[in-house]
Design an enzyme around this catalytic site. Sequence first.
Site, mmCIF file in Angstrom:
data_model
loop_
_atom_site.group_PDB
_atom_site.id
_atom_site.type_symbol
_atom_site.label_atom_id
_atom_site.label_comp_id
_atom_site.label_asym_id
_atom_site.label_seq_id
_atom_site.Cartn_x
_atom_site.Cartn_y
_atom_site.Cartn_z
ATOM 1 N N SER A 154 0.826 -1.210 0.000
ATOM 2 C CA SER A 154 0.000 0.000 0.000
ATOM 3 C C SER A 154 0.864 1.266 0.000
ATOM 4 O O SER A 154 1.654 1.488 -0.900
ATOM 5 C CB SER A 154 -0.940 -0.042 1.205
ATOM 6 O OG SER A 154 -1.874 0.995 1.183
ATOM 7 N N ASP B 79 -2.496 6.230 -3.299
ATOM 8 C CA ASP B 79 -1.342 5.586 -2.679
ATOM 9 C C ASP B 79 -0.876 4.441 -3.567
ATOM 10 O O ASP B 79 -1.376 4.258 -4.680
ATOM 11 C CB ASP B 79 -1.679 5.119 -1.261
ATOM 12 C CG ASP B 79 -2.822 4.108 -1.237
ATOM 13 O OD1 ASP B 79 -3.611 4.082 -2.192
ATOM 14 O OD2 ASP B 79 -2.925 3.343 -0.262
ATOM 15 N N ASP C 94 -1.248 1.224 -3.766
ATOM 16 C CA ASP C 94 -2.155 0.209 -4.295
ATOM 17 C C ASP C 94 -3.521 0.774 -4.654
ATOM 18 O O ASP C 94 -4.436 0.029 -5.016
ATOM 19 C CB ASP C 94 -2.292 -0.964 -3.328
ATOM 20 C CG ASP C 94 -3.103 -0.631 -2.079
ATOM 21 O OD1 ASP C 94 -3.164 0.563 -1.708
ATOM 22 O OD2 ASP C 94 -3.658 -1.561 -1.468
ATOM 23 N N ASP D 123 -6.039 2.139 -3.046
ATOM 24 C CA ASP D 123 -7.282 1.990 -2.295
ATOM 25 C C ASP D 123 -7.624 3.272 -1.532
ATOM 26 O O ASP D 123 -8.641 3.336 -0.852
ATOM 27 C CB ASP D 123 -7.238 0.780 -1.354
ATOM 28 C CG ASP D 123 -6.184 0.889 -0.252
ATOM 29 O OD1 ASP D 123 -5.385 1.842 -0.265
ATOM 30 O OD2 ASP D 123 -6.165 -0.013 0.619
#
Length: 444
Positions: free
Chosen positions: A102, A239, A241, A243
């Site tokens: 992440s 960010d 990833d 999400d």
Amino acid sequence: MARLFGTDGVRGLANAELTPELAMAVAASAARVLAAHDRSHRPVAVVGRDPRASGEMLDAAVVAGLTSAGADVRRAGVLPTPAVAHLVADTGADLGVVISASHNPMPDNGIKLFAEGGHKLPDGIEDEIEQELDRPGTRPTGAEIGRVTALEGAVDRYVDHLLTAAPQRLAGLRVVVDCANGAASEAAPVAYRRAGAEVVAINASPNGININEECGSTHIDGLRAAVVEHGADLGIAHDGDADRCLAVNAAGDEVDGDEILAVLALAMADAGELAERTVVATVMSNLGLHLAMREHGLQLRTTAVGDRYVLDELYAGGYSLGGEQSGHLVLPGHATTGDGLLTALRLMGRMAATGKSLAELAGVMQRLPQVLVNVRVADKAAVVESRQVATAVADVETELGEKGRVLLRPSGTEQLVRVMVEAPDQETAQAAADRLAGVVSAAS
């Protein structure tokens, strides 16, 4: 021994704490556990990752672990976490595996698992997977070994889903998107352009090393400057990833997750989409969000810090919107996990539908100054039970009245007590936080 799975999967320094051997073992164990729960067919897993260098190594290990346990793998390549969750449901797979850390720095990596339907894997199943790690299992041979195929058109399938979930056309909007040199680097510009926006993409050239490096949702100064430079209507920061979603208005001012939550809450309430006229947030949400929701006749339910607790409350109450100040928002009617691209499309859709600027929309919430002090203590349990601390907190709460808020929260992993104070101005908040920190320190 500490639990292997944290609040967001298995995470650690790649090739030191999170080794390929561990990744392979976790994947194989997950496949065995799934097979044991349903023997009607061999498990099918969708595997995706962010572009950090160690992901190549860990992807190979995960695929080897899954297939060695007899699971078939659909390899999706570099893809946002919410895209993998969607594709698990869309393809009817039994498991989703995302290799990503992440917003963490590049040297870290992680493994997140999704169950059938793209939902977060239940704690009980995670515990079974962990228990199975060191147990020798019977390995399939011959035709029973799992097979690997490429999941073609993964980005397009995900973007198609996003445009169905957020159909408002964005013609006339110019947006700068900071992709954090991460998993959104292809999908985000494609999605926003297909929705009709004029897109300027920055930090969208991942090389395996530069993910989250002075960019993305944890470093938005570059986005601020780019929005002003390009005369954009807004900026979006993801960010690693994708999400999460934070925003910047046309003047370069940050719009955080609480403010985005407020904008989307009013939009959904107007459209009759806000179930029970209720929003879910964590205890760390700004008091300004509480006041804004109350002013517009909406309810705000709070949970412990962490997206898993927000998700639990959303599903338990049948609510349709929740999120965190970090920009991790969930719309359960369209996604099973936080989706930064969906959040951005919904936010821009509100701008397009109303003709209002982001500054005007976000102005529905007045963000109060918030001060957080971490106090290292000898015994956090003693602090929680201290009458002296309770009295000091009550005194500050009385002084602040409805114009402020105090939250004392022991760390879940360290001997720390987090002192958070919100007040009408920064000086008052800082003074109150420092005062309480002194009492906490003395009480330990």
